[in-house]
Design a protein around this motif. Structure first.
Motif, PDB file in Angstrom:
ATOM      1  N   VAL A 113       0.841  -1.200   0.000  1.00 35.89           N
ATOM      2  CA  VAL A 113       0.000   0.000   0.000  1.00 35.89           C
ATOM      3  C   VAL A 113       0.876   1.250   0.000  1.00 35.89           C
ATOM      4  N   ASN A 114       0.391   2.285  -0.650  1.00 34.70           N
ATOM      5  CA  ASN A 114       1.055   3.590  -0.681  1.00 34.70           C
ATOM      6  C   ASN A 114       0.367   4.517   0.303  1.00 34.70           C
ATOM      7  N   ASN A 115       1.026   4.814   1.410  1.00 33.04           N
ATOM      8  CA  ASN A 115       0.476   5.724   2.417  1.00 33.04           C
ATOM      9  C   ASN A 115       0.932   7.158   2.215  1.00 33.04           C
ATOM     10  N   GLY A 116       1.565   7.438   1.078  1.00 33.96           N
ATOM     11  CA  GLY A 116       2.026   8.793   0.799  1.00 33.96           C
ATOM     12  C   GLY A 116       0.942   9.667   0.198  1.00 33.96           C
ATOM     13  N   GLU A 117       1.308  10.920  -0.047  1.00 38.98           N
ATOM     14  CA  GLU A 117       0.335  11.891  -0.541  1.00 38.98           C
ATOM     15  C   GLU A 117       0.347  12.022  -2.058  1.00 38.98           C
ATOM     16  N   ILE A 118       1.346  11.427  -2.733  1.00 43.06           N
ATOM     17  CA  ILE A 118       1.419  11.480  -4.188  1.00 43.06           C
ATOM     18  C   ILE A 118       1.547  10.053  -4.733  1.00 43.06           C
ATOM     19  N   THR A 119       1.426   9.896  -6.035  1.00 38.84           N
ATOM     20  CA  THR A 119       1.536   8.586  -6.673  1.00 38.84           C
ATOM     21  C   THR A 119       2.940   8.018  -6.504  1.00 38.84           C
ATOM     22  N   ALA A 120       3.021   6.727  -6.191  1.00 40.34           N
ATOM     23  CA  ALA A 120       4.293   6.009  -6.083  1.00 40.34           C
ATOM     24  C   ALA A 120       4.502   5.219  -7.365  1.00 40.34           C
ATOM     25  N   ASN A 121       5.628   5.446  -8.034  1.00 40.83           N
ATOM     26  CA  ASN A 121       5.911   4.809  -9.317  1.00 40.83           C
ATOM     27  C   ASN A 121       7.012   3.763  -9.198  1.00 40.83           C
ATOM     28  N   THR A 122       6.950   2.783 -10.093  1.00 40.73           N
ATOM     29  CA  THR A 122       7.939   1.702 -10.167  1.00 40.73           C
ATOM     30  C   THR A 122       8.124   1.047  -8.803  1.00 40.73           C
ATOM     31  N   ILE A 123       7.040   0.566  -8.252  1.00 41.26           N
ATOM     32  CA  ILE A 123       7.086  -0.108  -6.949  1.00 41.26           C
ATOM     33  C   ILE A 123       7.699  -1.495  -7.115  1.00 41.26           C
ATOM     34  N   TYR A 135       2.497   0.980 -10.079  1.00 39.47           N
ATOM     35  CA  TYR A 135       2.337   2.345  -9.562  1.00 39.47           C
ATOM     36  C   TYR A 135       1.066   2.378  -8.728  1.00 39.47           C
ATOM     37  N   LEU A 136       1.074   3.202  -7.695  1.00 39.29           N
ATOM     38  CA  LEU A 136      -0.073   3.292  -6.792  1.00 39.29           C
ATOM     39  C   LEU A 136      -0.340   4.748  -6.444  1.00 39.29           C
ATOM     40  N   GLY A 137      -1.598   5.141  -6.550  1.00 45.84           N
ATOM     41  CA  GLY A 137      -1.993   6.453  -6.075  1.00 45.84           C
ATOM     42  C   GLY A 137      -2.010   6.499  -4.558  1.00 45.84           C
ATOM     43  N   SER A 138      -2.197   7.661  -4.015  1.00 45.55           N
ATOM     44  CA  SER A 138      -2.227   7.827  -2.565  1.00 45.55           C
ATOM     45  C   SER A 138      -3.307   6.948  -1.940  1.00 45.55           C
ATOM     46  N   GLU A 139      -2.899   6.169  -0.927  1.00 48.29           N
ATOM     47  CA  GLU A 139      -3.777   5.264  -0.189  1.00 48.29           C
ATOM     48  C   GLU A 139      -4.257   4.064  -1.014  1.00 48.29           C
ATOM     49  N   ASP A 140      -3.723   3.862  -2.218  1.00 45.38           N
ATOM     50  CA  ASP A 140      -4.087   2.695  -3.013  1.00 45.38           C
ATOM     51  C   ASP A 140      -3.222   1.492  -2.615  1.00 45.38           C
ATOM     52  N   SER A 141      -3.708   0.285  -2.947  1.00 43.98           N
ATOM     53  CA  SER A 141      -2.977  -0.941  -2.642  1.00 43.98           C
ATOM     54  C   SER A 141      -2.957  -1.851  -3.856  1.00 43.98           C
ATOM     55  N   ALA A 142      -2.032  -2.821  -3.855  1.00 40.50           N
ATOM     56  CA  ALA A 142      -1.914  -3.767  -4.970  1.00 40.50           C
ATOM     57  C   ALA A 142      -1.453  -5.109  -4.432  1.00 40.50           C
ATOM     58  N   PHE A 143      -1.834  -6.171  -5.141  1.00 38.35           N
ATOM     59  CA  PHE A 143      -1.446  -7.537  -4.801  1.00 38.35           C
ATOM     60  C   PHE A 143      -0.118  -7.865  -5.493  1.00 38.35           C
ATOM     61  N   THR A 170      11.827 -11.973   5.266  1.00 44.74           N
ATOM     62  CA  THR A 170      11.477 -10.569   5.472  1.00 44.74           C
ATOM     63  C   THR A 170      11.132  -9.964   4.120  1.00 44.74           C
ATOM     64  N   LEU A 171      10.289  -8.938   4.132  1.00 46.44           N
ATOM     65  CA  LEU A 171       9.879  -8.242   2.924  1.00 46.44           C
ATOM     66  C   LEU A 171      10.125  -6.755   3.075  1.00 46.44           C
ATOM     67  N   ILE A 172      10.493  -6.130   1.974  1.00 42.30           N
ATOM     68  CA  ILE A 172      10.648  -4.681   1.960  1.00 42.30           C
ATOM     69  C   ILE A 172      10.150  -4.188   0.613  1.00 42.30           C
ATOM     70  N   ALA A 173       9.493  -3.038   0.586  1.00 36.49           N
ATOM     71  CA  ALA A 173       8.966  -2.470  -0.648  1.00 36.49           C
ATOM     72  C   ALA A 173       9.394  -1.015  -0.757  1.00 36.49           C
ATOM     73  N   GLU A 174       9.580  -0.566  -1.986  1.00 42.48           N
ATOM     74  CA  GLU A 174       9.967   0.824  -2.218  1.00 42.48           C
ATOM     75  C   GLU A 174       9.478   1.263  -3.585  1.00 42.48           C
ATOM     76  N   SER A 175       9.536   2.572  -3.830  1.00 44.48           N
ATOM     77  CA  SER A 175       9.223   3.130  -5.135  1.00 44.48           C
ATOM     78  C   SER A 175      10.274   4.180  -5.470  1.00 44.48           C
ATOM     79  N   GLU A 176      10.129   4.805  -6.639  1.00 44.78           N
ATOM     80  CA  GLU A 176      11.072   5.856  -6.994  1.00 44.78           C
ATOM     81  C   GLU A 176      11.003   7.018  -6.009  1.00 44.78           C
ATOM     82  N   GLU A 177       9.810   7.298  -5.501  1.00 41.93           N
ATOM     83  CA  GLU A 177       9.618   8.466  -4.641  1.00 41.93           C
ATOM     84  C   GLU A 177       9.757   8.152  -3.159  1.00 41.93           C
ATOM     85  N   TYR A 178       9.414   6.900  -2.759  1.00 42.81           N
ATOM     86  CA  TYR A 178       9.269   6.571  -1.348  1.00 42.81           C
ATOM     87  C   TYR A 178      10.111   5.361  -0.955  1.00 42.81           C
ATOM     88  N   ALA A 179      10.350   5.255   0.346  1.00 42.54           N
ATOM     89  CA  ALA A 179      11.035   4.093   0.913  1.00 42.54           C
ATOM     90  C   ALA A 179      10.051   3.286   1.747  1.00 42.54           C
TER      91      ALA A 179
END
Length: 278
Positions: free
Chosen positions: A167-177, A202-210, A228-237
């Motif tokens: 899930v993207n808990n940020g305020e902008i779209t997260a790309n290349t997750i 890619y995920l918009g703010s508050e969106d989720s993906a499987f 363990t799992l870790i996820a990131e995008s171009e904009e977020y950690a």
């Protein structure tokens, strides 16, 4: 400015330095901080280092050298790669290869796995290896990419799969997750790693993906159930996570702090008595 941290397997030295406390308040602070650091820091006194590394041969005959990079600095790191020297049975250098961290930005207090894959016959003759870590400081990222659930299963062909939701808990779209998994054997070493992108990546703010992660090496992952799992995008950690053991220790730390605050004179006296036993 690039930093280089050498790591030769089983060659770490540890030194501890202590200062004598001077006064009751200082002793209380040292005692409290000692409990906190004992519960949250590893036994390797370095800022950036490689741990839990090992070499194995995959199901397809390729040579893997896997491990994880730990960032104990107070700044994020990127452009992270591991330079690996392979040696034969006579400790003669066979070849030198490089591989990148699967996590692009390793935030303070977090880890990033790596996996060097070699298919040439020369690499299969390697009997030992050494590691050299290269990295650079990175601009900070908001830690808002969270994995809310996951499960490990095997299909009818005994292939290991990890599924879950990011899930993207940020305020902008997260790309290349991307989602990165690190699997551990019974000795705590890295057994295998895997990386995948959810659909869409890619995920918009508050969106989720499987997401679905597969690990093809059946022999290497046999009996593995810790990961363990870790996820990131171009904009977020990734969102930082505390293991259950750490949470328990933090609760004990809070209890110790309350005890010290209420009974500091008795506790400090006992501390001095215990440390001066003959």
């Amino acid at each position: 400015m690039e930093n280089r941290a050498p790591s030769i397997k089983n060659s770490q030295t540890h030194k501890n330095y202590f200062k004598e406390p001077n006064g009751k308040i200082i002793v209380e602070k040292i005692f409290i901080m000692g409990i906190i650091f004992a519960s949250m820091t590893p036994l390797v006194f370095a800022d950036v280092y490689i741990q839990n590394d090992q070499q194995y041969v995959g199901d397809d005959g390729s040579v893997h050298i896997v491990g994880e990079i730990v960032n104990n600095l107070d700044i994020p790191l990127n452009q992270i790669n591991v330079e690996i020297d392979l040696f034969d049975e006579n400790q003669q250098l066979i070849q030198t290869q490089k591989t990148n961290s699967l996590v692009n930005t390793i935030m303070p207090g977090m880890k990033g796995p790596f996996d060097l894959i070699l298919t040439d016959n020369e690499a299969k003759n390697a009997k030992s290896y050494s590691l050299l870590l290269n990295y650079q400081a990175s601009p900070p990222k908001s830690q808002v990419i969270d994995i809310t659930e996951s499960s490990l299963t095997r299909d009818n062909h005994n292939n290991l799969m990890i599924t879950g939701t990011v899930v993207n808990n940020g305020e902008i779209t997260a790309n290349t997750i991307s989602v990165i998994a690190t699997l551990y054997d019974k000795q705590g070493n890295v057994a295998a790693v895997s990386k995948a992108n959810p659909k869409p990546d890619y995920l918009g703010s508050e969106d989720s993906a499987f997401f679905v992660l597969s690990v093809p090496d059946k022999i290497q992952t046999e009996g593995i159930d810790e990961y363990t799992l870790i996820a990131e995008s171009e904009e977020y950690a990734a969102v930082p996570e505390f293991p259950v053991g750490t949470v328990i220790l933090l609760i004990l730390t809070l209890s110790a702090y309350i005890g010290i605050t209420r009974y500091s004179g008795r506790i400090i006296t006992n501390l001095f008595s215990a440390t001066n036993l003959k």
